[in-house]
Scaffold this motif. Structure first.
Motif, PDB file in Angstrom:
ATOM      1  N   LEU A   1       0.832  -1.196   0.000  1.00  5.65           N
ATOM      2  CA  LEU A   1       0.000   0.000   0.000  1.00  5.65           C
ATOM      3  C   LEU A   1       0.872   1.252   0.000  1.00  5.65           C
ATOM      4  CD1 LEU A   1      -2.701  -1.069   2.598  1.00  5.65           C
ATOM      5  CD2 LEU A   1      -3.229  -0.209   0.308  1.00  5.65           C
ATOM      6  N   LEU A   2       0.408   2.283  -0.657  1.00  7.28           N
ATOM      7  CA  LEU A   2       1.130   3.545  -0.670  1.00  7.28           C
ATOM      8  C   LEU A   2       0.747   4.320   0.596  1.00  7.28           C
ATOM      9  CD1 LEU A   2       3.064   4.730  -2.854  1.00  7.28           C
ATOM     10  CD2 LEU A   2       1.212   6.297  -3.447  1.00  7.28           C
ATOM     11  N   LEU A   3       1.334   3.892   1.709  1.00  8.23           N
ATOM     12  CA  LEU A   3       1.054   4.458   3.022  1.00  8.23           C
ATOM     13  C   LEU A   3       2.353   4.614   3.805  1.00  8.23           C
ATOM     14  CD1 LEU A   3      -2.212   2.610   4.168  1.00  8.23           C
ATOM     15  CD2 LEU A   3      -1.987   5.029   3.572  1.00  8.23           C
ATOM     16  N   SER A   4       2.297   5.420   4.849  1.00  3.57           N
ATOM     17  CA  SER A   4       3.490   5.754   5.615  1.00  3.57           C
ATOM     18  C   SER A   4       3.912   4.682   6.607  1.00  3.57           C
ATOM     19  CB  SER A   4       3.252   7.058   6.379  1.00  3.57           C
ATOM     20  OG  SER A   4       2.163   6.920   7.284  1.00  3.57           O
ATOM     21  N   ASP A   5       3.093   3.656   6.820  1.00  5.49           N
ATOM     22  CA  ASP A   5       3.334   2.718   7.924  1.00  5.49           C
ATOM     23  C   ASP A   5       4.624   1.924   7.768  1.00  5.49           C
ATOM     24  OD1 ASP A   5       0.406   2.554   9.483  1.00  5.49           O
ATOM     25  OD2 ASP A   5       0.306   3.088   7.365  1.00  5.49           O
ATOM     26  N   THR A   6       4.968   1.525   6.552  1.00  7.34           N
ATOM     27  CA  THR A   6       6.184   0.738   6.363  1.00  7.34           C
ATOM     28  C   THR A   6       7.418   1.570   6.672  1.00  7.34           C
ATOM     29  OG1 THR A   6       5.132  -0.665   4.695  1.00  7.34           O
ATOM     30  CG2 THR A   6       7.535  -0.577   4.707  1.00  7.34           C
ATOM     31  N   LEU A   7       7.479   2.773   6.135  1.00  6.55           N
ATOM     32  CA  LEU A   7       8.616   3.653   6.436  1.00  6.55           C
ATOM     33  C   LEU A   7       8.690   3.933   7.930  1.00  6.55           C
ATOM     34  CD1 LEU A   7      10.914   5.525   5.529  1.00  6.55           C
ATOM     35  CD2 LEU A   7       9.199   7.319   5.182  1.00  6.55           C
TER      36      LEU A   7
END
Length: 477
Positions: A126-132
Motif C-alpha cells: 500500500l502507498l502508506l506511511s506505515d512501512t517507512l
C-alpha cells in the motif's frame, strides 16, 4: 561455499522464513502491478509532486516519495518498502543472535511474523506511511538497545531516526520519551541525553517551523483537536449534558449505539466537522473540536475509558477481524480481486484531483493491475496465514512476564513499552485501526525473545565462580 552452507544449516529456520518472505513479496509485485491505493495515498503523492506541510497528516512519507519522484515509478516504491522490511528482519535476527545472545530458534520465531504475516506483506504494498515508519522506529530502538558503548554518536543517530519517524507519523513522538527512560535505566552520562534530544528536536522543530510558515501554527498537523473530537464522538451525549452554546453544533448525530466509528465520523458526509474533500480544517474549527472533546471527556470520563478500553483490549486482541472502522477501510487491507475504485475526479488538498496528481508523479494512471494466478495465491495465503490479535496479546504477556522474572529487563522493557505505546496511543487519541497493530508486532516479538530465548550463561571451570550477566549496562557500556 562450505562456510556459506554451514551458516545456512545453523540458521536454517530463519533462512526458510526469509525465503518464504521473499517469495511472498515477489508474488505481490507480479500479482499486483504498481501499488495498492488507500484514501490517504493521494495526499502523499500530492506532497511528493510539490512538497508542502500537509494540514491533515505529517508530510514525512510524502517527502520520501518526493525523493523518488525522478524515477516516476510507483513500482519502485513498493520494491523499496518490501526490501526494507526484509532487510529489517535480517538485521533484527542477526542482532538477536550475535548482540543479544538469543538462541537461533527463538530469534527466527521473533522475526517470522514480520516476514510471513499476510497483512504485513499487503501493508508494504500500500502507498502508506506505515512501512517507512516501522523501519525508522524499530531501527532506532535496535540501535539504542545494542550492547556496547552508548556514546553520544549512537544517541544522535537514534534521535535523528525517531525525529524523522515523528514527522512521518506523530504517534512516534512518545517513543522519544521511552528512549530517554531507557537511558535513565542505563545511568548514561549527560552528553548522550543532549545528543538524543538535539537530533530528535532538529527534524521535529524544522517541520513545525515549516508548518507555521504555511499555516500560522507551530505544530505538526492541524487536526489534533479534530481527531480527539472523533474519539469522543463515539460517546458524547449532548442530551444528558448540555454543551456550551458555541460547541453545540459539534454534537454527534444519532443515538450512541447507532453512530459510525469514531474516525469515520470525521470524514462522513454532513459531518459536524464540516469536512469536504480537498479542503482543510481551519484553526478555529480544530480548536473548537478540541474544546468539545475535552468537555465530553470531563463530563463522561467513564464512557471515554470504556471506548478506549474496548478498542485496546477487545478489538486489538480479538482472534477474528471485524469490518472496522468501516467495511471499505478494512477491505483495503486485503489483497483485492480487482483494482480498487479510485475516483480520480475527487479533489486533493493542495490542488488538482486524484487522477492529476498520480499522473504528474508516475507519468501514468497508477492503476493497479491484478495478475492471475499470482494474485490468487496471495489471496488464498491471506485467508489462512496471519497473526491474530489474541496471539499478539499472548506474546505481549510473555514479554511482560519476562520483565518481571528474567534478566536483561531494561532491553526487554524498551521493546515491550514501545510496542504497547504504538498499540495504545491510537485508541486513546483517535480510533482503532488494524494497520496500526502491525508496527507494534516486531516490538512485542523481540521483547518475548529477549525475555525467554537468551542463551544460558556458560558454566565456569570447576573451582571458579560464575558471574551472572548484568541486567543493566554500566554508564559507558
Amino acid at each position: 561455499m562450505s562456510l556459506s552452507l554451514s551458516a545456512v544449516r545453523r540458521n536454517w529456520l530463519f533462512c526458510a522464513a526469509l525465503l518464504v518472505g521473499v517469495v511472498l513479496r515477489v508474488l505481490a509485485m507480479v500479482g499486483f502491478r504498481s501499488v495498492l491505493w488507500f484514501n490517504d495515498s493521494y495526499d502523499f503523492v500530492r506532497i511528493a509532486d510539490g512538497p508542502f506541510p500537509h494540514p491533515l497528516r505529517p508530510s514525512g512519507y510524502g517527502l520520501f516519495l518526493w525523493a523518488l519522484k525522478p524515477f516516476h515509478s510507483l513500482a519502485l516504491v513498493t520494491v523499496l518498502q518490501h526490501a526494507a522490511i526484509l532487510g529489517l528482519a535480517a538485521l533484527g535476527y542477526r542482532m538477536l543472535v550475535r548482540d543479544f545472545e538469543v538462541r537461533r530458534t527463538w530469534a527466527a520465531l521473533a522475526v517470522a511474523p514480520v516476514l510471513l504475516d499476510s497483512f504485513q506483506v499487503e501493508l508494504e504494498h500500500l502507498l502508506l506511511s506505515d512501512t517507512l515508519f516501522t523501519v525508522l522506529v524499530f531501527g532506532a530502538m535496535l540501535l539504542l538497545a545494542k550492547p556496547g558503548e552508548a556514546g553520544w554518536r549512537r544517541a544522535a543517530l537514534v534521535g535523528a531516526l525517531l525525529g524523522v519517524a515523528a514527522v512521518t507519523r506523530t504517534v512516534g513522538v512518545p517513543l522519544f520519551l521511552i528512549a530517554v527512560l531507557y537511558l535513565l535505566l542505563r545511568r548514561t552520562r549527560w552528553p548522550v541525553y543532549a545528543a538524543l534530544a538535539v537530533t530528535f528536536a532538529l527534524p521535529v522543530g524544522a517541520y513545525a517551523t515549516w508548518f507555521q510558515q504555511e499555516h500560522g501554527r507551530f505544530q505538526m498537523t492541524g487536526v489534533d483537536g479534530i481527531f480527539l473530537w472523533g474519539r469522543t464522538a463515539a460517546f458524547a451525549d449532548c442530551d444528558a449534558f448540555t454543551p456550551p452554546p458555541d460547541l453545540a453544533r459539534l454534537c454527534p448525530y444519532g443515538a450512541k449505539d447507532d453512530r459510525p466509528a469514531s474516525s469515520h465520523q470525521i470524514w462522513e458526509d454532513n459531518s459536524p466537522t464540516g469536512w469536504s474533500n480537498g479542503q482543510a480544517f481551519d484553526e478555529e474549527t480544530n480548536a473548537r473540536a478540541q474544546r468539545f472533546a475535552l468537555w465530553a471527556i470531563k463530563n463522561q470520563p467513564l464512557d471515554y475509558l470504556r471506548v478506549v478500553s474496548y478498542d485496546f483490549f477487545v478489538r486489538t486482541f480479538s482472534w477474528h477481524r471485524t469490518r472496522y472502522p468501516t467495511v471499505g477501510t478494512e477491505a483495503r487491507y486485503h489483497f483485492p480481486t480487482r483494482p480498487t475504485a479510485r475516483k480520480p475526479e475527487l479533489p486533493v488538498y493542495g490542488g488538482g484531483d486524484r487522477g492529476a496528481v498520480v499522473e504528474e508523479y508516475s507519468h501514468g494512471t497508477g492503476r493497479t493491475h491484478v495478475v492471475e494466478p499470482y494474485a490468487g495465491v496471495l489471496r488464498g495465503y491471506q485467508r489462512h496465514v496471519s497473526v491474530p490479535g489474541t496471539v499478539l496479546g499472548a506474546v505481549l504477556l510473555a514479554g511482560a512476564a519476562g520483565i518481571v522474572w528474567r534478566r536483561a529487563r531494561a532491553r526487554t522493557a524498551l521493546f515491550w513499552t514501545s510496542g504497547v505505546a504504538l498499540l495504545a496511543i491510537p485508541p486513546i487519541t483517535v480510533d482503532f485501526d488494524y494497520r496500526y497493530m502491525l508496527p507494534a508486532l516486531p516490538f512485542a516479538c523481540f521483547a518475548a525473545a529477549l525475555a525467554w530465548g537468551r542463551r544460558p550463561v556458560p558454566a565456569a571451570p570447576e573451582g571458579e565462580p560464575v558471574e551472572a550477566a548484568p541486567e543493566v549496562q554500566p554508564a559507558d557500556a
